[in-house]
Design a protein around this motif. Structure first.
Motif, PDB file in Angstrom:
ATOM      1  N   GLY A   1      35.778  -3.789 -82.189  1.00  0.00           N
ATOM      2  CA  GLY A   1      34.774  -2.735 -82.219  1.00  0.00           C
ATOM      3  C   GLY A   1      35.320  -1.536 -82.964  1.00  0.00           C
ATOM      4  N   SER A   2      35.302  -0.386 -82.310  1.00  0.00           N
ATOM      5  CA  SER A   2      35.817   0.831 -82.932  1.00  0.00           C
ATOM      6  C   SER A   2      37.294   1.040 -82.635  1.00  0.00           C
ATOM      7  CB  SER A   2      35.026   2.048 -82.433  1.00  0.00           C
ATOM      8  OG  SER A   2      35.147   2.167 -81.016  1.00  0.00           O
ATOM      9  N   SER A   3      37.895   0.123 -81.864  1.00  0.00           N
ATOM     10  CA  SER A   3      39.297   0.256 -81.514  1.00  0.00           C
ATOM     11  C   SER A   3      40.059  -0.987 -81.955  1.00  0.00           C
ATOM     12  CB  SER A   3      39.453   0.466 -79.997  1.00  0.00           C
ATOM     13  OG  SER A   3      40.805   0.692 -79.655  1.00  0.00           O
ATOM     14  N   TYR A   4      41.241  -1.192 -81.388  1.00  0.00           N
ATOM     15  CA  TYR A   4      42.070  -2.342 -81.722  1.00  0.00           C
ATOM     16  C   TYR A   4      42.551  -3.025 -80.453  1.00  0.00           C
ATOM     17  CZ  TYR A   4      42.435  -1.039 -86.653  1.00  0.00           C
ATOM     18  OH  TYR A   4      42.160  -0.765 -87.958  1.00  0.00           O
ATOM     19  N   LYS A   5      42.875  -4.302 -80.602  1.00  0.00           N
ATOM     20  CA  LYS A   5      43.473  -5.066 -79.512  1.00  0.00           C
ATOM     21  C   LYS A   5      44.728  -5.735 -80.045  1.00  0.00           C
ATOM     22  CE  LYS A   5      42.606  -8.623 -76.012  1.00  0.00           C
ATOM     23  NZ  LYS A   5      43.203  -7.752 -74.969  1.00  0.00           N
ATOM     24  N   ALA A   6      45.795  -5.648 -79.294  1.00  0.00           N
ATOM     25  CA  ALA A   6      47.073  -6.205 -79.737  1.00  0.00           C
ATOM     26  C   ALA A   6      46.959  -7.694 -80.016  1.00  0.00           C
ATOM     27  CB  ALA A   6      48.144  -5.962 -78.676  1.00  0.00           C
ATOM     28  N   ALA A   7      47.634  -8.138 -81.094  1.00  0.00           N
ATOM     29  CA  ALA A   7      47.676  -9.561 -81.440  1.00  0.00           C
ATOM     30  C   ALA A   7      49.115 -10.019 -81.604  1.00  0.00           C
ATOM     31  CB  ALA A   7      46.889  -9.813 -82.721  1.00  0.00           C
ATOM     32  N   ILE A   8      50.046  -9.178 -81.190  1.00  0.00           N
ATOM     33  CA  ILE A   8      51.463  -9.469 -81.383  1.00  0.00           C
ATOM     34  C   ILE A   8      51.913 -10.671 -80.553  1.00  0.00           C
ATOM     35  CG2 ILE A   8      52.323  -7.957 -79.541  1.00  0.00           C
ATOM     36  CD1 ILE A   8      53.843  -8.342 -83.060  1.00  0.00           C
ATOM     37  N   ASN A   9      51.113 -11.038 -79.562  1.00  0.00           N
ATOM     38  CA  ASN A   9      51.472 -12.188 -78.714  1.00  0.00           C
ATOM     39  C   ASN A   9      50.650 -13.433 -79.040  1.00  0.00           C
ATOM     40  OD1 ASN A   9      49.136 -10.991 -77.744  1.00  0.00           O
ATOM     41  ND2 ASN A   9      49.578 -11.434 -75.596  1.00  0.00           N
ATOM     42  N   SER A  10      49.979 -13.457 -80.193  1.00  0.00           N
ATOM     43  CA  SER A  10      49.248 -14.660 -80.596  1.00  0.00           C
ATOM     44  C   SER A  10      50.251 -15.754 -80.961  1.00  0.00           C
ATOM     45  CB  SER A  10      48.368 -14.357 -81.805  1.00  0.00           C
ATOM     46  OG  SER A  10      49.171 -14.167 -82.965  1.00  0.00           O
ATOM     47  N   PRO A  11      49.837 -17.008 -80.958  1.00  0.00           N
ATOM     48  CA  PRO A  11      50.753 -18.100 -81.331  1.00  0.00           C
ATOM     49  C   PRO A  11      51.371 -17.902 -82.706  1.00  0.00           C
ATOM     50  CG  PRO A  11      48.785 -18.996 -80.292  1.00  0.00           C
ATOM     51  CD  PRO A  11      48.532 -17.533 -80.501  1.00  0.00           C
TER      52      PRO A  11
END
Length: 434
Positions: free
Chosen positions: A225-235
């Motif tokens: 959306g208008s913010s971010y979500k961490a993806a550093i723990n994706s496979p």
């Protein structure tokens, strides 16, 4: 953010290492200027370089052309120390009456400064500017927040792989063409020459580690959306983290010596002859030239996962923006264009070695100075940027990613647990930023 190729070094060292703290001023209710004066004095804050005279000459040329075009306008340039910029910018945002019209700022500060209401939206002027059409996409991203443009890129900096030509010739090996080969080459060198790090790596070298994450298809965060979500723990990101942290150990760079190293320290290790390879920037060239390896090294793009590919590099650099509080908006935008336009960037490269943000100007620079070529190739392969969120300043200054790397290389946590914990910290920062 790479604040200055001369003053700031990479990541947890410069962010560009330690210099990445965003100057966060309280959100002002309204610091927008009333009116648009076409006469008077424009005040400009630029960063003070270690050797500032060459930069001053380039700036003076642009200012002279501006003043000739605008007979009733004058320009006052003040060169401010990078180390105190946070306090100065915060004060400027809080007291518009005493603020300058334009400022130079590190590109990872963009989102924070926009949130603080300090930078003017120049989307329309940027879009109509002829020079802007040749701006490198990563550089343009560094001045863009929420689809709007808040300044013009001044220069860009990326990292590539420095390697010792004498060591490689002695061992009969070639520069690695993939990340797997990079790891095996580093270990082979250390095995054959135990007094050398095969590849100098640092647990606090965030921008040296990012290419491994990106090359494996991972991301630091995804827009939500208008913010971010961490993806550093994706496979995918975990694969990149594992590849980078596998370079720590007795087979290459012992954690006791390397876990705390940042970008400056890894480049210093290479320049002083203690490492056969290092990830360094175009801005590291002068430091390496001044070291004991002068005449015994070369540079190639950092390899990606697939043989022959290039790992995406972080696009550091500085921008120049117009403050919302400026009473000289039209003049300020024109001066910004003159300071950051193609002619000025070409002169700045010749004077300071700063890489131009325009693809055509950068290619011409590489023809004049061959050492730039691997960095130009790296940019051409597709550089990347940090999340355009005001939270990044907090994430960086809180050492979220260095802590993750150090927990892994010390054995305190495995990759999955450390990445999950880092993601929670990042998400908390994104939530706080709104």
């Amino acid at each position: 953010m790479k604040l200055s190729a001369r003053i700031a070094a990479p990541a947890a060292a410069l962010v560009l290492a330690g210099l990445t703290a965003t100057a966060c001023a309280p959100q002002t209710s309204d610091n927008g200027a009333k009116g648009d004066e076409k006469t008077g004095t424009l005040r400009v804050w630029l960063f003070q370089e270690v050797g500032n005279k060459p930069k001053e000459k380039v700036v003076d040329t642009a200012v002279a052309a501006f003043e000739k075009a605008h007979g009733d306008a004058k320009v006052e340039i003040e060169y401010i120390p990078v180390e105190t910029r946070a306090e100065r910018v915060k004060a400027a945002f809080n007291d518009p009456a005493s603020a300058p019209d334009l400022i130079e700022y590190g590109n990872t500060d963009t989102a924070g400064y926009v949130k603080d209401g300090g930078l003017a939206d120049i989307t329309t002027e940027f879009g109509a500017w002829a020079d802007a059409k040749d701006t490198d996409p990563a550089a343009k991203q560094s001045v863009t927040v929420g689809g709007k443009v808040y300044g013009a890129p001044l220069f860009v900096g990326v990292r590539a792989l420095y390697y010792r030509t004498d060591v490689f010739a002695d061992l009969g090996i070639e520069p690695p063409k993939s990340q797997a080969e990079l790891v095996s080459t580093a270990r082979k060198i250390h095995r054959k020459k135990p007094d050398l790090y095969g590849l100098a790596v640092g647990g606090a070298y965030t921008y040296g580690a990012m290419p491994f994450i990106w090359a494996h298809g991972g991301e630091l965060a995804e827009q939500d959306g208008s913010s971010y979500k961490a993806a550093i723990n994706s496979p995918e990101a975990r694969k990149g983290i594992e590849a980078y942290t596998s370079l720590f150990g007795d087979t290459n760079c012992p954690p006791a010596k390397c876990a705390a190293m940042g970008g400056n320290a890894t480049v210093t290790a290479f320049a002083s002859g203690k490492a056969a390879m290092a990830i360094g920037g175009d801005f590291s060239h002068s430091a390496v030239e001044a070291g004991s390896v002068k005449g015994k090294y070369a540079v190639v793009p950092l390899p990606g996962v697939t043989e022959g590919s290039v790992a995406p590099a972080f696009a550091g650099g500085n921008n120049i923006g117009v403050l919302r509080s400026s009473k000289h908006r039209t003049l300020a935008v024109d001066l910004m264009k003159r300071l950051t336009g193609k002619a000025s960037q070409a002169r700045m490269f010749d004077a300071m070695g700063f890489l131009p943000t325009y693809t055509d100007v950068r290619e011409a620079a590489a023809e004049r100075e061959p050492f730039v070529e691997p960095f130009v190739r790296t940019l051409g392969a597709g550089a990347k940027f940090v999340p355009a969120s005001p939270a990044w300043g907090q994430i960086d200054s809180s050492l979220v990613l260095p802590t993750m790397f150090q927990e892994i290389v010390s054995g305190r946590k495995d990759v999955a647990q450390a990445a999950d914990d880092a993601a929670k910290k990042m998400d908390a920062a994104f939530a706080d930023a709104g």
